[in-house]
Design an enzyme around this catalytic site. Structure first.
Site, PDB file in Angstrom:
ATOM      1  N   CYS A  77     -18.662  -6.769   3.212  1.00  0.00           N
ATOM      2  CA  CYS A  77     -18.779  -6.916   4.664  1.00  0.00           C
ATOM      3  C   CYS A  77     -18.720  -8.368   5.121  1.00  0.00           C
ATOM      4  CB  CYS A  77     -20.039  -6.230   5.185  1.00  0.00           C
ATOM      5  SG  CYS A  77     -21.604  -6.942   4.594  1.00  0.00           S
ATOM      6  N   HIS A 131     -26.013  -6.614   6.420  1.00  0.00           N
ATOM      7  CA  HIS A 131     -24.705  -6.031   6.737  1.00  0.00           C
ATOM      8  C   HIS A 131     -24.187  -6.661   8.018  1.00  0.00           C
ATOM      9  CE1 HIS A 131     -21.564  -3.124   6.011  1.00  0.00           C
ATOM     10  NE2 HIS A 131     -21.567  -2.809   7.287  1.00  0.00           N
ATOM     11  N   HIS A 143     -15.953  -3.005   9.806  1.00  0.00           N
ATOM     12  CA  HIS A 143     -16.824  -3.521   8.744  1.00  0.00           C
ATOM     13  C   HIS A 143     -16.375  -2.944   7.416  1.00  0.00           C
ATOM     14  CE1 HIS A 143     -19.392   0.217   8.257  1.00  0.00           C
ATOM     15  NE2 HIS A 143     -18.657   0.490   9.320  1.00  0.00           N
TER      16      HIS A 143
END
Length: 171
Positions: A77, A131, A143
């Site tokens: 990510c 994240h 993502h």
């Protein structure tokens, strides 16, 4: 109609709610400490607009997840954000935790704008910020998921809604 709930069941419900409350309180404390360590750092965007970075990120749609990866063989990510900015000469940190320190923090999901970065705390890691993605507008962000690779998801999906910490606007 009278509903009867046994003492052990009530105890379990109480414990479950207590754990949820404690977890939420811990996240709030960690977020406060994170902010105190330094946020709102400036990023030299070199006149690049968010659309260029979004286009670069979209180039990776369908690529599998690979921890530490930065190419079409696989990426993670923060790697997606890092490489999407790097392609335009913008120097972005490599980790999601450090990426979250750049730009103006946006706390309400409904205040996000296209190109903002979105940061999450997902329960699989003890790290606060673990994240990151790029907001596309209309409740969507791009993502890299560990199970599905580079994808577009909805911020309103249960897990993402629960894990959302903040957005940042670097533009």
């Amino acid at each position: 109609m009278k509903i009867s709930i046994s003492k052990p069941i009530l105890t379990l419900i109480f414990l479950f709610l207590s754990v949820l409350g404690a977890e939420s309180q811990t996240i709030k404390q960690q977020l406060k400490a994170y902010r105190e360590e330094g946020v709102k750092k400036e990023l030299d965007i070199k006149g690049v607009n968010p659309e260029a970075v979004i286009t670069s990120a979209r180039y990776f749609l369908g690529v599998k997840h690979r921890l530490g990866g930065l190419d079409h063989e696989g990426l993670d990510c923060s790697g997606l954000v890092y490489i999407s900015f790097q392609k335009h000469g913008i120097s972005m940190p490599r980790s999601s935790s450090e990426q979250g320190r750049y730009g103006k923090q946006i706390h309400a999901r409904n205040s996000l704008e296209r190109g903002d970065l979105v940061f999450f705390h997902m329960s699989w890691s003890k790290k606060l910020v673990n994240h990151v993605g790029i907001y596309l507008g209309d409740d969507e962000f791009i993502h890299v998921s560990s199970s599905n690779g580079c994808i577009i998801s909805k911020l309103s999906d249960k897990d993402w809604k629960k894990g959302f910490l903040f957005g940042t606007r670097v533009w």
